[in-house]
Design a protein around this motif. Structure first.
Motif, PDB file in Angstrom:
ATOM      1  N   LEU A 115       0.839  -1.204   0.000  1.00 24.58           N
ATOM      2  CA  LEU A 115       0.000   0.000   0.000  1.00 24.58           C
ATOM      3  C   LEU A 115       0.869   1.248   0.000  1.00 24.58           C
ATOM      4  O   LEU A 115       0.661   2.174  -0.798  1.00 24.58           O
ATOM      5  CB  LEU A 115      -0.909  -0.025   1.235  1.00 24.58           C
ATOM      6  CG  LEU A 115      -1.632   1.291   1.587  1.00 24.58           C
ATOM      7  CD1 LEU A 115      -2.631   1.648   0.501  1.00 24.58           C
ATOM      8  CD2 LEU A 115      -2.332   1.178   2.940  1.00 24.58           C
ATOM      9  N   PRO A 343      -6.094  -2.261  -2.032  1.00 28.01           N
ATOM     10  CA  PRO A 343      -6.137  -1.330  -0.891  1.00 28.01           C
ATOM     11  C   PRO A 343      -5.656   0.075  -1.244  1.00 28.01           C
ATOM     12  O   PRO A 343      -6.238   1.063  -0.779  1.00 28.01           O
ATOM     13  CB  PRO A 343      -5.191  -1.999   0.129  1.00 28.01           C
ATOM     14  CG  PRO A 343      -5.235  -3.454  -0.209  1.00 28.01           C
ATOM     15  CD  PRO A 343      -5.352  -3.493  -1.699  1.00 28.01           C
ATOM     16  N   SER A 361       0.473   2.900   7.448  1.00 24.66           N
ATOM     17  CA  SER A 361       0.948   1.597   6.967  1.00 24.66           C
ATOM     18  C   SER A 361       2.199   1.166   7.721  1.00 24.66           C
ATOM     19  O   SER A 361       2.414  -0.038   7.952  1.00 24.66           O
ATOM     20  CB  SER A 361       1.228   1.654   5.458  1.00 24.66           C
ATOM     21  OG  SER A 361       2.383   2.416   5.169  1.00 24.66           O
TER      22      SER A 361
END
Length: 420
Positions: A115, A343, A361
């Motif tokens: 991501l 995502p 993240s």
């Protein structure tokens, strides 16, 4: 007599040539691992560190990189000596339920990493072209698919291209640092003595360390090395270990230099001008233009794009390695790429701040660090796994110390971010 001397000299030259060739063959895997240490998450933390605290946290970046060198050396050693990757060792030595839980945790970590990397690549494309972030992210995803396709030409080709992208990032930041004219003396002073002047500095330092240690490349590096020591005797394995230590030192040394340059550039261009709240990547890009000129912002965007593309490709590759190691199964890389890009596309479609998503993240990654570092420290010290090449007590203690310290720091970061 002269003939004997010439023969001995020729033999010595051949031996030296063989050693050089063997070392050259081992240069590459660490470059793949090093990508994680100069990914878009590092861009975010380093820019914030330099703009908010100037040169004060340069020593933290250096310390984090030294820890990374130790950890990646141990991962490579495990794969080379044992002939199996870290996920395979966990699979073979743990109950089925634990293996499944470890695999799911590692997959979540790999997806969280992807991501961040894909968002970084999308930001790089957006900053260079001006197109909206959503299509820019799709273009970035397509670029990583092309990079992953290079694996069909062999591991060496993939490693060489990744190393070239690292070089692009390094040269870009070297150029920008020269343009920014940082204070080298102030950077050195951060070590005399190393200090953290406030609670906020402690939090950011913990974030730098947390963003530096990436569990997915600990798994990956052991897998990249596992077939290279096949059918080697102990003497040859020792030469191979020396070669891989050179590989790690070169690749992660370069990554460390790039990270230091990031902090120094932010300190020289933002902090010294009173711009102490430049924490977003897009904001840093915009701010560079009036300070250093249009060329500097273009170079910045190019380096971010190179970082995002290379790190995203490596993240997808690591996910494939994790599944193969834990479950003995694989899926086509294009399918994994499609799943792991969702995502990032959802985050962009929802209008979430991409830099904020990058930071979050990194928090997710903290969950995966203990499950990679602790088994690594344990396995590399066992005779049943490493034979006579197992870690000595003098090596095991620092490795265990790093594993426990980094785990504690990342738990602390998680607690503070979530407000627990």
């Amino acid at each position: 007599m002269r003939a004997v001397g010439r023969k001995a000299a020729a033999t010595q030259r051949e031996s030296l040539s063989a050693r050089v060739a063997q070392t050259w063959l081992f240069l590459g895997p660490a470059s793949v691992a090093a990508v994680a240490y100069i990914d878009p998450g590092n861009f975010a933390t380093n820019i914030q560190a330099g703009s908010e605290f100037g040169y004060e946290l340069v020593w933290v970046v250096v310390a984090a990189n030294l820890a990374a060198i130790v950890i990646q050396t141990q991962s490579a050693k495990l794969g080379l000596v044992s002939g199996r990757s870290l996920p395979e060792h966990i699979r073979d030595g743990a109950p089925r339920a634990v293996v499944l839980a470890a695999w799911m945790g590692a997959e979540i970590v790999a997806m969280a990493t992807d991501l961040a990397e894909l968002l970084g690549a999308g930001l790089g494309v957006q900053l260079l072209t001006g197109i909206p972030l959503f299509p820019a992210t799709i273009i970035g995803a397509a670029g990583t698919v092309l990079l992953l396709g290079l694996q069909r030409r062999g591991a060496r080709t993939f490693e060489a291209v990744i190393a070239a992208l690292i070089a692009v990032i390094g040269v870009s930041y070297l150029v920008e640092t020269i343009m920014g004219k940082p204070d080298l003396g102030a950077a050195v002073d951060s070590f005399l003595p190393p200090r953290l002047g406030s609670q906020e500095a402690v939090l950011l330092a913990t974030g730098i360390l947390g963003a530096t240690v990436m569990p997915h490349v600990i798994y990956l590096h052991s897998a990249l090395m596992q077939d290279r020591g096949e059918r080697a005797d102990k003497a040859r394995l020792r030469r191979m270990l020396r070669a891989q230590r050179i590989d790690v030192a070169v690749a992660l040394g370069l990554a460390g230099v790039v990270n230091v340059l990031m902090v120094m550039l932010a300190a020289a261009t933002f902090h010294t001008r009173g711009l102490t709240h430049v924490s977003q990547i897009e904001q840093a890009h915009r701010t560079l233009t009036p300070i250093l000129g249009r060329a500097s912002s273009v170079v910045f965007a190019v380096s971010l794009l190179a970082s995002g593309l290379s790190a995203s490709a490596v993240g997808t590759f690591a996910g494939q390695t994790i599944m193969r190691g834990f479950l003995h199964r694989t899926v086509p890389l294009w399918l994994r790429r499609l799943v792991t890009m969702l995502p990032a596309l959802i985050v962009v479609a929802l209008g979430v701040d991409p830099t904020r998503a990058l930071v979050l993240s990194q928090v997710v990654l903290s969950f995966g660090i203990p499950q990679a570092l602790i088994p690594l420290a344990w396995l590399t010290g066992r005779v049943s796994v490493m034979g006579s090449l197992r870690n000595s007590l003098a090596t095991s203690l620092p490795v265990w110390g790093l594993a426990l310290l980094i785990t504690a720091l990342n738990v602390s970061l998680l607690v503070q971010v979530l407000g627990l």
